[in-house]
Design an enzyme around this catalytic site. Structure first.
Site: not given
Length: 606
Positions: A452-454, A459
């Site tokens: 999650h969050e990318g 990234h």
């Protein structure tokens, strides 16, 4: 901090928190700045001790129970959660810790970020599934503080800071996860200035529950006629219940729970599919009532503030979970008697910590968990560096360097913190695979952080494709400069000189490979192994911070401090340089080859 904090299972090391916050990152020095002049070591310690107390007494007490009794939907359609979860949320809000970084004039405590983030580490180590409700709320608060109107701050920020409301962020949709350009949620303008929000949002953490008066959703949606792609996304406040002028809760908004997602870990947290404007709770003009934040078509830029905060939060969350798993492994290894030394096979059995391979796994855990926590607290110190900069140039430089490091801060602890959790299970043996101990749950709870969050691959692409070349490569150059400054200091310390040489070699190799990959002339080829670049450069960054920590264990006269704690820091640093840093060079060798295996692959062979 108080050094006698007792928990049924160990969470964090108060001694290490003191070392990182004070001895290494110099939090006390910040009190010389006007921004933090009202604070002292005593107020910092009070906040850290309070966080540990809340963690032990109000969060760790229901960590396993919330996992065994995950939220359900009751007969009346409302979400049923464990009562202790609501009590834990209330305890966090009542402590005031969540407003730690908010200036006192805005109702907060005004702590430096490095102290505030250390308090959050305690909460996350004790019970992430409960703490996450409050962490998301403060991310929501900060977005509205930055971009909302005074009226929006009064109606939503103040109740969230008081703990009456919680907050979420609603980005993903069933068919648009990381690809936010493809979201289909719509926002139709109404004559009264509000918007009618329609669409569905998926994976919404804390998206529905009955533990607070209201839930404030920050929703990304597109206004008809807006530009295509991410440039046409706007941000809206969409509360579960409409809010009256006195901040009391009014009628139900048209936000409906479609279902709960049942997850591998973090089971104590609701995770929801939400429908906006499906007519279940009709509003005049249709849709769910939404309030524009800022101006139209600026939504993704505004939401990136919360997303970047969340990405850094993922880093210290992953580190905290890895850390408590390490401490529990260490405790188990000291007490579990099994096997005999290879040099005394006829002797009595010994604690498993006497076996070399168990020690290897414990050192790996220590280097990953303590290294990850150091990385995330260093990130917090960069925020303080920006806030106390002497001029605008210094402020911008610190902010840009933090932005550059963010993919590593999010991804490295998520990847290698999970490895520490894996070792925790291995050290516990068969018991680690059962619910008799916490380590299997800690592994499950930490597994989400690489997603999650990318997701990690995103990234990697962000780091190599955006962050490295941005600002003319200035931030990458700043990293190399900071690494060299640490290496130069360490080169003058006999016990650390060989590590300084290793770090310089790894840093130089990182520069060579970065230039080679960046100059390939083919973006697809340059980015094909971006994840390997993320791992490799991440290891170099963590090695740098380990060497920097090791320097903090050297006395002013140049002699190593002999306390077991300091020797442990130097041993963990040496372990990381011996066992882990060479892996970065392997990643760099792969990158230098500009390998086309994945690009040229015929997917029919898979």
């Amino acid at each position: 901090m108080k050094q006698n904090i007792a928990a049924q299972t160990p969470l964090l090391s108060p001694r290490d928190i003191d070392f990182l916050v004070y001895e290494w990152l110099g939090a006390e020095e910040l009190t010389k700045h006007e921004r933090y002049a009202e604070h002292s070591r005593e107020t910092f310690d009070a906040a850290l001790d309070l966080a540990a107390e809340v963690a032990v007494k109000k969060l760790s007490n229901h960590y396993r129970e919330a996992d065994a009794h995950e939220p359900t939907v009751g007969p009346d359609g409302t979400v049923v959660t464990l009562p202790e979860t609501a009590e834990g949320i209330k305890a966090i809000f009542d402590s005031g810790l969540l407003t730690g970084e908010i200036p006192a004039e805005e109702g907060g405590i005004g702590l430096p970020s490095v102290v505030a983030k250390a308090t959050f580490a305690w909460l996350n180590a004790a019970n992430l599934p409960t703490a996450v409700y409050t962490g998301l709320t403060m991310g929501n608060v900060n977005v509205i503080r930055s971009f909302g109107t005074d009226e929006q701050k009064r109606l939503y920020v103040e109740p969230m800071m008081e703990g009456r409301f919680t907050g979420t962020m609603c980005l993903s949709e069933p068919e648009a996860g990381s690809a936010l350009a493809d979201i289909t949620a719509r926002a139709e303008r109404r004559e009264d200035g509000t918007y009618a929000i329609t669409g569905t949002k998926m994976w919404i953490t804390g998206g529905d529950h009955e533990m607070t008066e209201n839930i404030v959703h920050l929703v990304l949606a597109k206004v008809p006629g807006s530009p295509d792609g991410v440039k046409g996304i706007s941000l809206f406040i969409v509360p579960k219940y409409l809010v009256n002028d006195d901040t009391s809760v009014g009628e139900r908004n048209d936000v409906t729970l479609v279902g709960l997602n049942h997850k591998m870990g973090n089971k104590g947290t609701t995770n929801c599919l939400l429908a906006f404007g499906d007519g279940t709770h009709p509003q005049p003009g249709g849709g769910a009532t939404g309030y524009l934040v800022g101006t139209e078509n600026r939504g993704l830029i505004q939401m990136f503030q919360m997303m970047n905060e969340a990405r850094i939060a993922v880093g210290y969350t992953a580190s905290s979970i890895a850390y408590t798993a390490y401490l529990q492994s260490l405790e188990y290894a000291r007490s579990r008697v099994q096997g005999r030394p290879v040099t005394a096979l006829d002797g009595p059995q010994v604690p498993i910590i006497e076996h070399a391979d168990v020690r290897r796994m414990l050192l790996a855990q220590k280097s990953f968990a303590e290294g990850g926590l150091a990385l995330t607290l260093y990130a917090a110190r960069l925020i303080d560096e920006a806030n106390t900069a002497a001029d605008e140039a210094g402020k911008v430089a610190a902010e840009q360097f933090l932005d550059f490091l963010t993919p590593i801060i999010k991804s490295w602890p998520s990847e290698f913190g999970l490895k520490a959790n894996e070792y925790a299970i291995q050290i516990h043996g068969g018991y680690g695979y059962t619910r008799d101990y916490n380590v299997e749950q800690l592994y499950r709870d930490n597994r989400l952080n690489a997603i999650h969050e990318g997701a990690k691959a995103i990234h990697g692409l962000d780091l190599l494709g955006r962050k490295v070349p941005q600002h003319g490569g200035a931030s990458f150059g700043a990293l190399l400069g900071r690494i060299e400054a640490t290496a130069a200091r360490a080169a003058d310390v006999p016990e650390l000189a060989d590590l300084a040489a290793q770090l310089r070699a790894a840093s130089g190799r990182a520069l060579e490979v970065t230039m080679a990959v960046g100059g390939a002339g083919d973006p697809a080829l340059s980015l094909a192994n971006a994840t390997a670049y993320l791992d490799g450069l991440g290891h170099v960054v963590v090695a740098w911070l380990w060497l920097d920590q090791a320097l903090a264990t050297i006395a002013e006269d140049g002699t190593p401090k002999d306390e077991a704690f300091y020797r442990g820091k130097r041993t963990a640093a040496r372990y990381f340089f011996t066992y882990e840093l060479p892996k970065a060079l392997t990643e760099f060798d792969l990158l230098a080859k500009l390998d086309r295996t994945t690009l040229d692959l015929d997917i029919a062979v898979l």
